[in-house]
Design a protein around this motif. Structure first.
Motif, short mmCIF file in Angstrom:
data_model
loop_
_atom_site.label_atom_id
_atom_site.label_comp_id
_atom_site.label_asym_id
_atom_site.label_seq_id
_atom_site.Cartn_x
_atom_site.Cartn_y
_atom_site.Cartn_z
N PRO A 283 68.12 34.96 -25.93
CA PRO A 283 66.75 34.49 -25.67
C PRO A 283 66.78 33.02 -24.71
O PRO A 283 67.51 32.17 -25.16
CB PRO A 283 66.10 34.20 -26.92
CG PRO A 283 67.28 34.27 -27.90
CD PRO A 283 68.45 34.95 -27.50
N VAL A 284 66.17 33.07 -23.53
CA VAL A 284 66.28 31.58 -23.06
C VAL A 284 64.82 31.22 -22.34
O VAL A 284 63.84 32.13 -22.52
CB VAL A 284 67.09 31.77 -21.73
CG1 VAL A 284 68.57 31.80 -22.26
CG2 VAL A 284 66.78 32.89 -20.72
N ALA A 285 64.67 30.01 -22.05
CA ALA A 285 63.44 29.67 -21.34
C ALA A 285 62.12 29.69 -21.97
O ALA A 285 61.36 30.17 -21.50
CB ALA A 285 63.45 30.44 -20.16
N GLY A 286 62.26 29.53 -23.57
CA GLY A 286 61.17 29.42 -24.24
C GLY A 286 61.07 28.65 -25.43
O GLY A 286 62.15 28.64 -25.88
N GLY A 287 60.20 28.22 -26.14
CA GLY A 287 60.17 27.58 -27.40
C GLY A 287 61.12 26.61 -27.69
O GLY A 287 61.89 25.72 -26.92
N GLY A 288 61.94 26.99 -28.80
CA GLY A 288 62.89 26.35 -29.55
C GLY A 288 64.23 26.58 -28.62
O GLY A 288 64.89 25.49 -28.85
N TYR A 289 64.32 27.88 -27.81
CA TYR A 289 65.64 27.92 -27.15
C TYR A 289 65.50 26.91 -25.97
O TYR A 289 66.58 26.30 -25.61
CB TYR A 289 65.54 29.26 -26.61
CG TYR A 289 65.51 30.20 -27.74
CD1 TYR A 289 66.39 30.46 -28.59
CD2 TYR A 289 64.46 31.18 -27.92
CE1 TYR A 289 66.26 31.37 -29.69
CE2 TYR A 289 64.11 31.98 -28.77
CZ TYR A 289 65.13 32.09 -29.79
OH TYR A 289 65.05 32.92 -30.87
N PHE A 290 64.30 26.60 -25.38
CA PHE A 290 64.15 25.70 -24.38
C PHE A 290 64.63 24.30 -24.90
O PHE A 290 65.22 23.59 -24.10
CB PHE A 290 62.88 25.78 -23.68
CG PHE A 290 62.71 24.76 -22.48
CD1 PHE A 290 63.36 25.20 -21.46
CD2 PHE A 290 61.74 23.67 -22.61
CE1 PHE A 290 63.00 24.44 -20.22
CE2 PHE A 290 61.51 23.03 -21.53
CZ PHE A 290 62.12 23.11 -20.34
N ARG A 291 64.07 23.90 -25.93
CA ARG A 291 64.40 22.58 -26.52
C ARG A 291 65.72 22.50 -27.15
O ARG A 291 66.23 21.60 -26.90
CB ARG A 291 63.65 22.46 -27.86
CG ARG A 291 61.91 21.98 -27.24
CD ARG A 291 61.26 21.95 -28.56
NE ARG A 291 60.81 22.90 -29.47
CZ ARG A 291 61.14 23.48 -30.60
NH1 ARG A 291 61.69 22.45 -31.27
NH2 ARG A 291 60.71 24.52 -31.13
N LEU A 292 66.33 23.39 -27.52
CA LEU A 292 67.94 23.53 -28.14
C LEU A 292 68.68 23.39 -26.92
O LEU A 292 69.72 22.59 -27.02
CB LEU A 292 68.08 24.77 -29.08
CG LEU A 292 69.37 24.87 -29.60
CD1 LEU A 292 69.72 23.58 -30.54
CD2 LEU A 292 69.50 26.00 -30.22
N TYR A 293 68.64 24.23 -26.12
CA TYR A 293 69.69 24.39 -24.87
C TYR A 293 69.89 23.08 -23.92
O TYR A 293 68.67 22.60 -23.82
CB TYR A 293 69.67 25.61 -24.16
CG TYR A 293 69.54 27.00 -24.78
CD1 TYR A 293 70.27 27.11 -26.13
CD2 TYR A 293 68.99 28.18 -24.19
CE1 TYR A 293 70.36 28.21 -26.51
CE2 TYR A 293 68.82 29.22 -24.72
CZ TYR A 293 69.52 29.36 -26.23
OH TYR A 293 69.49 30.73 -26.75
N PRO A 294 71.11 22.76 -23.59
CA PRO A 294 71.00 21.68 -22.36
C PRO A 294 70.22 22.34 -21.34
O PRO A 294 70.37 23.44 -20.99
CB PRO A 294 72.48 21.68 -22.31
CG PRO A 294 73.15 22.40 -23.33
CD PRO A 294 72.18 23.30 -23.83
N TYR A 295 69.61 21.31 -20.43
CA TYR A 295 68.68 22.04 -19.43
C TYR A 295 69.64 22.94 -18.56
O TYR A 295 69.24 23.62 -17.81
CB TYR A 295 67.91 20.81 -18.87
CG TYR A 295 67.14 21.38 -17.59
CD1 TYR A 295 66.06 22.21 -17.84
CD2 TYR A 295 67.48 21.12 -16.37
CE1 TYR A 295 65.26 22.90 -16.64
CE2 TYR A 295 67.01 21.49 -15.29
CZ TYR A 295 65.93 22.36 -15.32
OH TYR A 295 65.32 23.05 -14.28
#
Ligand SMILES: [Zn+2]
Length: 283
Positions: A195-207
């Motif tokens: 999962p990418v590009a949303g919610g917690g994943y967007f916050r967690l992953y480096p941009y």
């Protein structure tokens, strides 16, 4: 330079205490006792979108729309698309079809009465269209919904439909009616959908990782569905006492999130869901 694919940008409009990761600690019956922060949460997002000349889709919870009709009107007047996020944030598979349908009708009518516009799109609370709640599709169709964006082709403890398509598709077609689906963005790595590009994943992953994933989707010719929640940008929201795992899920990366969103809007093109969807699947 931005590539030419137009991605979909969406916000699930709910209060900080509606977060599913808080449900063990915040009773539904006590929601009205918590501080409402949605109006102040939405402002920095609306002004950033205005600066970047970007329009988005706002999936608004009926419970919130009923209490903040002027906010809903303001979002619509800026040209954004208003869609429904149901009423009570119960996950579809926790409700009976009748309960779900009653809430869907109520949310559609509330939004329609405020904006004067038809509601075309739906997102279930916590992406809760799963193998256990396929009946939702019939309910959406008979209530005039034209597209859904709730099916996450990943594995997760609360949502997910492994093996479902990763890109916009016709979910159901019958008796002259059609329901389209725009799945949440995933990145395929070694046959696994991440999962990418949303919610917690967007916050967690480096941009940089998010950018790489969306770039890859766009290079392959597909639009990404990005979803965010206004409380995910609220560094001053009240903190309640919760377990470490849910605490991490709720608060990781909040401080940096608006900066990330700004960068995202500079790097990619976005439009409301209905526009992206209808131009990707011929009407
Ligand atoms: Zn939600």
């Amino acid at each position: 330079m931005k590539n030419k694919i137009i991605n979909a940008l969406s916000f699930d409009v709910e209060e900080w205490f509606h977060n599913t990761n808080m449900e063990k600690y915040v009773k539904r019956s006590e929601w009205d006792g918590y501080e409402s922060r949605i109006e102040r949460n939405i402002e920095p997002i609306l002004s950033l979108l205005e600066t970047k000349k970007t329009l988005a889709t706002f999936f608004i919870l009926g419970w919130v729309a009923q209490r903040h009709p002027d906010m809903v009107k303001r979002i619509a007047e800026k040209g954004h698309e208003i869609a429904t996020h149901g009423w009570s944030h119960m996950r579809a598979y926790q409700q009976s079809p009748d309960e779900f349908e009653a809430e869907l009708k109520k949310s559609i009518n509330t939004l329609k009465n405020i904006t004067g516009q038809s509601v075309l799109g739906h997102r279930a609370a916590c992406f809760s269209i799963t193998p256990d709640s396929q009946w939702v599709i019939d309910v959406l169709l008979r209530n005039g919904i034209m597209y859904d964006s709730s099916i996450y082709p990943v594995m997760h403890d609360k949502y997910g439909m492994i093996g479902s398509p990763r890109f916009p598709y016709v979910l159901r077609q019958e008796k002259g009616q059609r329901l389209l689906e725009f799945p949440l963005a995933t990145y395929k790595f070694l046959k696994i959908n991440i999962p990418v590009a949303g919610g917690g994943y967007f916050r967690l992953y480096p941009y940089s990782f998010t950018r790489l994933c969306i770039n890859k989707l766009n290079q392959d010719g597909y639009p990404a569905m990005v979803y965010l929640h206004p409380p995910e940008f609220d560094t001053n929201q009240p903190k309640i006492k919760i377990d470490p795992i849910n605490k991490f899920r709720i608060y990781v990366g909040i401080n940096n999130n608006l900066k990330k969103l700004k960068q995202l809007l500079e790097d990619f093109k976005f439009a409301p869901v209905k526009e992206v969807l209808f131009s990707n699947i011929e009407r």
